[in-house]
Motif scaffolding. Structure first.
Motif, PDB file in Angstrom:
ATOM      1  N   GLU A  23       0.817  -1.215   0.000  1.00  0.00           N
ATOM      2  CA  GLU A  23       0.000   0.000   0.000  1.00  0.00           C
ATOM      3  C   GLU A  23       0.852   1.268   0.000  1.00  0.00           C
ATOM      4  OE1 GLU A  23      -2.829  -0.122   3.172  1.00  0.00           O
ATOM      5  OE2 GLU A  23      -3.688  -2.049   2.539  1.00  0.00           O
ATOM      6  N   GLY A  77       1.071   2.057  -3.536  1.00  0.00           N
ATOM      7  CA  GLY A  77      -0.028   1.362  -4.199  1.00  0.00           C
ATOM      8  C   GLY A  77      -0.413   1.895  -5.563  1.00  0.00           C
ATOM      9  N   GLU A  78      -0.457   3.204  -5.728  1.00  0.00           N
ATOM     10  CA  GLU A  78      -0.929   3.772  -6.987  1.00  0.00           C
ATOM     11  C   GLU A  78       0.092   3.633  -8.111  1.00  0.00           C
ATOM     12  OE1 GLU A  78      -2.076   7.785  -6.305  1.00  0.00           O
ATOM     13  OE2 GLU A  78      -3.764   7.257  -4.992  1.00  0.00           O
ATOM     14  N   ALA A  79       1.330   3.273  -7.760  1.00  0.00           N
ATOM     15  CA  ALA A  79       2.383   3.200  -8.772  1.00  0.00           C
ATOM     16  C   ALA A  79       2.454   1.847  -9.466  1.00  0.00           C
ATOM     17  CB  ALA A  79       3.750   3.509  -8.140  1.00  0.00           C
ATOM     18  N   TYR A  80       1.791   0.842  -8.901  1.00  0.00           N
ATOM     19  CA  TYR A  80       1.892  -0.505  -9.459  1.00  0.00           C
ATOM     20  C   TYR A  80       0.900  -0.719 -10.602  1.00  0.00           C
ATOM     21  CZ  TYR A  80       4.461  -1.443  -5.143  1.00  0.00           C
ATOM     22  OH  TYR A  80       5.352  -1.407  -4.096  1.00  0.00           O
ATOM     23  N   ASP A  88      -1.190  -3.862 -13.032  1.00  0.00           N
ATOM     24  CA  ASP A  88      -1.713  -5.225 -13.068  1.00  0.00           C
ATOM     25  C   ASP A  88      -0.844  -6.088 -13.985  1.00  0.00           C
ATOM     26  OD1 ASP A  88      -3.205  -7.535 -13.226  1.00  0.00           O
ATOM     27  OD2 ASP A  88      -5.058  -6.564 -13.860  1.00  0.00           O
ATOM     28  N   ASP A 124      -5.316  -5.268  -3.275  1.00  0.00           N
ATOM     29  CA  ASP A 124      -6.753  -5.065  -3.535  1.00  0.00           C
ATOM     30  C   ASP A 124      -7.252  -5.979  -4.645  1.00  0.00           C
ATOM     31  OD1 ASP A 124      -6.839  -3.069  -1.587  1.00  0.00           O
ATOM     32  OD2 ASP A 124      -6.292  -1.512  -3.029  1.00  0.00           O
ATOM     33  N   THR A 167      -5.553  -7.343  -7.089  1.00  0.00           N
ATOM     34  CA  THR A 167      -4.827  -7.240  -8.359  1.00  0.00           C
ATOM     35  C   THR A 167      -3.400  -7.741  -8.182  1.00  0.00           C
ATOM     36  OG1 THR A 167      -6.130  -5.318  -9.035  1.00  0.00           O
ATOM     37  CG2 THR A 167      -4.023  -5.660 -10.153  1.00  0.00           C
ATOM     38  N   ASP A 176       3.859   0.758 -13.055  1.00  0.00           N
ATOM     39  CA  ASP A 176       3.100   1.142 -14.243  1.00  0.00           C
ATOM     40  C   ASP A 176       3.969   1.959 -15.200  1.00  0.00           C
ATOM     41  OD1 ASP A 176       0.972   1.507 -15.968  1.00  0.00           O
ATOM     42  OD2 ASP A 176       0.180   3.219 -14.882  1.00  0.00           O
TER      43      ASP A 176
END
Length: 441
Positions: free
Chosen positions: A128, A131-134, A136, A161, A163, A339
């Motif tokens: 976490e 978290g926003e940088a990963y 799928d 979450d 994914t 990402d």
């Protein structure tokens, strides 16, 4: 810092500089960019996820700058490059850096919109933090092969979450009780006969009465060993249902307190200098025969296997911590996928190799841990690792570690760490239990 910034970096150049980057190099690394040049003025092909992965080497950051970790990552990279000779690595380790420093380096890089290809991290709730940088990677990396061959514990920890964003490549067990065979035999204690945390306290009392050895080689100069011990005792006292309720924020304060009280009882059998020694010194006491027991992750056995005349099943042994039979309390390392990746296809190829049985055996043979894949051929691993693998693949459950960030979010982990810092000063089980249950608020 000694870093090869060319896209033609070789593994030989990388490993040759393995001792060169110290903690002082962290600030410089935080401003560096993968591939060519620095964080400003780099070529377009080295920025963002749209770069040409055929020319961008993989930029891998990790803190395994020495010891078994360094040997393990070297073996993994060598195996990967033999399988994929067209893919290069452009990054040396963040040598001398503790994991927290490594996380800060990654944080700085992400803020500068300059992520590495991947980095060493614990999976689970600790993901976490970024978290926003990963991104799928289900389908591209997490294929049916991985899904079918990873056991439920590590497979769940690879998801954020729901994914799939990271690939665990090893398993470390937390709920081990190691012992010096000569010492316990001299005391007339049979570790195999112990069935509860209370039995461990009674065994320590016997050892104290019958020998001159320290019964329980625990260090308290850092709180982490005590958190590990408590979570293991708590798993024994509360069972898997109580443990899972706690990490979900619905813990029973009486169960939490009971486990803390057991730790308080064990404290009577710690070394006199427990507050001034570290894990290495505590573990060495068991190796030298001046202590009977130590509770630790299975990395403790790494020191044993490298010591002459201290042999598994002869001079030392291990039992699942009494009361936790059937549970394999997990810690693990993993490599995630960002990402905004500077080498997207090459990184996915590397992560797929990390998820393979071949790559995991190469890594874990040196690391002293075990593969997460149930189909791995562990015949080349040592007998202790094979026994651990057998326990892992036959475990009833594989709960994630609290101390190592898999089971709780970074904010909760901070609250728990603070509670245990106070506990080591007061050993007030009731007050600490309230803090632990409220750590989720």
């Amino acid at each position: 810092m000694t870093r090869d910034n060319t896209s033609q970096a070789t593994r030989r150049n990388i490993l040759k500089g393995a001792g060169a980057v110290g903690t002082a190099g962290l600030a410089g690394l935080a401003g560096c960019s993968g591939g060519n040049g620095g964080s400003e003025g780099g070529s377009e092909e080295t920025s963002g996820g749209s770069g040409d992965s055929g020319t961008n080497p993989i930029e891998l950051l990790h803190a395994w700058s020495s010891g078994d970790g360094n040997a393990a990552i070297a073996a993994l990279i060598e195996g990967f490059q033999e399988a994929h000779p067209d893919i290069e690595f452009a990054e040396e380790p963040v040598n001398g850096a503790a994991r927290g420093n490594l996380d800060q380096v990654v944080s700085n890089r992400l803020q500068a919109n300059d992520p590495p290809s991947t980095f060493q991290t614990w999976p689970g709730k600790t993901l976490e933090k970024f978290g926003e940088a990963y991104a799928d990677i289900e389908g591209s990396v997490w294929t049916d092969d991985l899904k079918n061959n990873y056991l439920p514990g590590p497979k769940a920890q690879a998801q954020l979450d729901g994914t799939f964003v990271t690939v665990p490549l090893n398993i470390h067990r937390i709920n081990n009780l190691f012992y010096n065979t000569q010492v316990v035999e001299a005391a007339g204690v049979d570790p195999e006969s112990l069935s509860s945390p209370a039995d461990v306290v009674e065994a320590c009392e016997t050892i104290a009465a019958e020998t001159d050895a320290v019964p329980f080689a625990q260090q308290t100069s850092g709180a982490w060993s005590t958190v590990q011990l408590w979570e293991t005792v708590f798993l024994a006292e509360a069972g898997i249902d109580g443990y899972e309720a706690f990490i979900s924020g619905d813990g029973d304060v009486d169960q939490v307190q009971a486990a803390l009280e057991n730790v308080v009882a064990l404290r009577e059998y710690y070394p006199e200098d427990a507050s001034s020694i570290g894990f290495t010194e505590a573990n060495k006491m068991v190796m030298e025969g001046s202590a009977a027991f130590i509770h630790q992750g299975d990395w403790a056995a790494g020191a044993y296997s490298g010591t002459d005349d201290f042999n598994y099943q002869e001079d030392w042994g291990q039992v699942t911590y009494p009361g936790t039979s059937g549970s394999y309390l997990l810690n693990m390392d993993s490599f995630p996928y960002f990402d905004n990746n500077p080498s997207p296809e090459a990184t996915k190829t590397f992560l797929s190799y990390c998820g393979s049985a071949e790559g995991q055996v190469l890594f874990n043979k040196e690391k002293g841990s075990i593969p997460p894949r149930k189909d791995a051929d562990v015949s080349s691993l040592n007998t202790f690792q094979q026994d651990q693998f057998d326990d892992f693949t036959n475990a009833d459950n594989q709960p994630p570690s609290i101390q190592h960030g898999l089971a709780v979010s970074p904010g909760v982990a901070t609250n728990i760490g603070s509670a245990f810092s106070g506990f080591l000063e007061s050993y007030d089980a009731a007050a600490t239990a309230e803090k632990l249950v409220n750590a989720f608020n």
